[in-house]
Design a protein around this motif. Structure first.
Motif, PDB file in Angstrom:
ATOM      1  N   SER A  63      -2.801   4.575   8.222  1.00 44.06           N
ATOM      2  CA  SER A  63      -4.099   4.794   7.602  1.00 44.06           C
ATOM      3  C   SER A  63      -4.403   6.446   7.405  1.00 44.06           C
ATOM      4  O   SER A  63      -3.642   7.041   8.004  1.00 44.06           O
ATOM      5  N   LYS A  64      -5.321   6.611   6.564  1.00 46.92           N
ATOM      6  CA  LYS A  64      -5.767   8.086   6.292  1.00 46.92           C
ATOM      7  C   LYS A  64      -6.211   8.894   7.452  1.00 46.92           C
ATOM      8  O   LYS A  64      -6.136  10.135   7.424  1.00 46.92           O
ATOM      9  N   HIS A  65      -6.641   8.484   8.649  1.00 44.67           N
ATOM     10  CA  HIS A  65      -6.820   8.807   9.690  1.00 44.67           C
ATOM     11  C   HIS A  65      -5.756   9.399  10.897  1.00 44.67           C
ATOM     12  O   HIS A  65      -5.860  10.028  11.760  1.00 44.67           O
ATOM     13  N   ASP A  66      -4.821   8.824  10.488  1.00 41.57           N
ATOM     14  CA  ASP A  66      -3.242   9.025  11.201  1.00 41.57           C
ATOM     15  C   ASP A  66      -2.690  10.328  11.004  1.00 41.57           C
ATOM     16  O   ASP A  66      -2.851  10.950   9.735  1.00 41.57           O
ATOM     17  N   VAL A  67      -1.700  10.697  11.731  1.00 41.94           N
ATOM     18  CA  VAL A  67      -0.736  11.746  11.609  1.00 41.94           C
ATOM     19  C   VAL A  67       0.585  11.182  11.734  1.00 41.94           C
ATOM     20  O   VAL A  67       0.764  10.398  12.733  1.00 41.94           O
ATOM     21  N   MET A  68       1.287  11.548  10.896  1.00 39.26           N
ATOM     22  CA  MET A  68       2.938  11.183  10.974  1.00 39.26           C
ATOM     23  C   MET A  68       3.578  12.419  11.192  1.00 39.26           C
ATOM     24  O   MET A  68       3.605  13.355  10.475  1.00 39.26           O
ATOM     25  N   ILE A  69       4.416  12.361  12.222  1.00 38.45           N
ATOM     26  CA  ILE A  69       5.500  13.136  12.576  1.00 38.45           C
ATOM     27  C   ILE A  69       7.066  12.599  12.120  1.00 38.45           C
ATOM     28  O   ILE A  69       7.219  11.717  12.580  1.00 38.45           O
ATOM     29  N   THR A  70       7.602  13.362  11.222  1.00 35.38           N
ATOM     30  CA  THR A  70       8.661  12.904  10.929  1.00 35.38           C
ATOM     31  C   THR A  70       9.928  13.869  11.417  1.00 35.38           C
ATOM     32  O   THR A  70       9.663  15.042  11.299  1.00 35.38           O
ATOM     33  N   PHE A  71      10.894  13.152  11.955  1.00 41.25           N
ATOM     34  CA  PHE A  71      12.182  13.987  12.182  1.00 41.25           C
ATOM     35  C   PHE A  71      13.249  13.643  11.430  1.00 41.25           C
ATOM     36  O   PHE A  71      13.482  12.648  10.926  1.00 41.25           O
ATOM     37  N   SER A  72      13.839  14.855  11.064  1.00 36.57           N
ATOM     38  CA  SER A  72      15.013  14.713  10.225  1.00 36.57           C
ATOM     39  C   SER A  72      15.882  16.165  10.526  1.00 36.57           C
ATOM     40  O   SER A  72      15.322  17.199  10.510  1.00 36.57           O
ATOM     41  N   ASN A  73      17.186  15.971  10.168  1.00 35.09           N
ATOM     42  CA  ASN A  73      18.171  16.885  10.937  1.00 35.09           C
ATOM     43  C   ASN A  73      18.357  17.895   9.567  1.00 35.09           C
ATOM     44  O   ASN A  73      18.205  18.802   9.596  1.00 35.09           O
ATOM     45  N   SER A  74      18.270  16.852   8.217  1.00 39.89           N
ATOM     46  CA  SER A  74      18.484  17.714   7.024  1.00 39.89           C
ATOM     47  C   SER A  74      17.171  17.958   6.386  1.00 39.89           C
ATOM     48  O   SER A  74      16.884  18.825   5.364  1.00 39.89           O
ATOM     49  N   GLY A  75      16.114  16.956   6.365  1.00 42.49           N
ATOM     50  CA  GLY A  75      14.995  16.918   5.679  1.00 42.49           C
ATOM     51  C   GLY A  75      15.124  16.394   4.334  1.00 42.49           C
ATOM     52  O   GLY A  75      14.530  16.384   3.561  1.00 42.49           O
ATOM     53  N   LYS A  76      16.367  15.731   4.303  1.00 44.11           N
ATOM     54  CA  LYS A  76      16.886  15.062   2.780  1.00 44.11           C
ATOM     55  C   LYS A  76      17.474  13.637   2.938  1.00 44.11           C
ATOM     56  O   LYS A  76      17.681  13.138   2.058  1.00 44.11           O
ATOM     57  N   THR A  77      16.880  12.855   4.172  1.00 43.43           N
ATOM     58  CA  THR A  77      17.055  11.651   4.389  1.00 43.43           C
ATOM     59  C   THR A  77      16.383  10.717   3.311  1.00 43.43           C
ATOM     60  O   THR A  77      15.404  10.785   3.352  1.00 43.43           O
ATOM     61  N   ARG A  78      17.200   9.800   2.665  1.00 42.73           N
ATOM     62  CA  ARG A  78      16.731   9.089   1.451  1.00 42.73           C
ATOM     63  C   ARG A  78      15.405   8.274   1.938  1.00 42.73           C
ATOM     64  O   ARG A  78      14.450   8.218   1.520  1.00 42.73           O
ATOM     65  N   GLU A  79      15.883   7.366   3.055  1.00 38.81           N
ATOM     66  CA  GLU A  79      14.819   6.660   3.304  1.00 38.81           C
ATOM     67  C   GLU A  79      13.644   7.175   3.822  1.00 38.81           C
ATOM     68  O   GLU A  79      12.516   6.717   3.815  1.00 38.81           O
ATOM     69  N   VAL A  80      13.674   8.278   4.715  1.00 41.66           N
ATOM     70  CA  VAL A  80      12.719   9.208   4.953  1.00 41.66           C
ATOM     71  C   VAL A  80      11.683   9.786   4.034  1.00 41.66           C
ATOM     72  O   VAL A  80      10.588   9.307   3.781  1.00 41.66           O
ATOM     73  N   ARG A  81      12.460  10.224   3.042  1.00 37.73           N
ATOM     74  CA  ARG A  81      11.897  10.811   1.779  1.00 37.73           C
ATOM     75  C   ARG A  81      10.897   9.743   0.915  1.00 37.73           C
ATOM     76  O   ARG A  81       9.942  10.144   0.683  1.00 37.73           O
ATOM     77  N   GLU A  82      11.614   8.492   0.815  1.00 35.16           N
ATOM     78  CA  GLU A  82      10.968   7.658   0.022  1.00 35.16           C
ATOM     79  C   GLU A  82       9.857   7.083   1.024  1.00 35.16           C
ATOM     80  O   GLU A  82       8.869   6.878   0.224  1.00 35.16           O
ATOM     81  N   MET A  83       9.798   6.864   2.127  1.00 32.15           N
ATOM     82  CA  MET A  83       8.865   6.366   3.148  1.00 32.15           C
ATOM     83  C   MET A  83       7.642   7.219   3.000  1.00 32.15           C
ATOM     84  O   MET A  83       6.441   6.879   2.874  1.00 32.15           O
ATOM     85  N   LEU A  84       7.779   8.592   2.967  1.00 32.43           N
ATOM     86  CA  LEU A  84       6.986   9.791   3.168  1.00 32.43           C
ATOM     87  C   LEU A  84       6.052   9.706   1.744  1.00 32.43           C
ATOM     88  O   LEU A  84       4.876  10.091   1.754  1.00 32.43           O
TER      89      LEU A  84
END
Length: 135
Positions: free
Chosen positions: A93-114
């Motif tokens: 929801s818009k009131h949440d905070v998402m903390i994303t972990f990535s070694n490269s910052g370029k993981t396809r699944e993570v980028r698409e999800m974000l």
């Protein structure tokens, strides 16, 4: 035989101390700057839950963080990036905070999800990566 066992114990303790020293040095090397302070402020003001995410080994770390936050009184959960594309984003929801972990910052699944999460829900995002060149 007893002398050999004692040498192994001493060597094991020396090795354990070296590992602890290396980990302490790594923690001391973490840059603490305005980005860190901004992330802390975002989490402090969070009116929803903290959602952690990541793929592979960093996903395990993200899951552990969500579990630790939950057990200390902060509403938190882990969202697997692969599941996010199949309905998992419904928990964000818009009131949440998402903390994303990535070694490269370029993981396809993570980028698409974000990209989908920001478009759908507009929540705050904190990225933790070892890459200085991540977007």
């Amino acid at each position: 035989m007893q002398g050999k066992s004692r040498n192994n114990n001493v060597n094991g303790l020396v090795r354990a101390r070296a590992v602890l020293e290396a980990e302490a040095a790594a923690i001391r090397a973490i840059p603490l700057d305005e980005h860190f302070l901004r992330a802390v402020e975002i989490m402090r003001k969070c009116k929803g839950k903290v959602i952690t995410t990541g793929m592979g080994k960093v996903g395990i770390i993200a899951n552990k963080l969500a579990t630790t936050l939950s057990s200390t009184g902060t509403p938190a959960c882990f969202l697997h990036p692969g599941e996010a594309a199949h309905g998992g984003l419904g928990l964000v929801s818009k009131h949440d905070v998402m903390i994303t972990f990535s070694n490269s910052g370029k993981t396809r699944e993570v980028r698409e999800m974000l990209a989908r999460a920001k478009k759908l829900n507009g929540m705050h995002l904190i990225a933790i990566t070892s890459s200085r060149n991540s977007p």
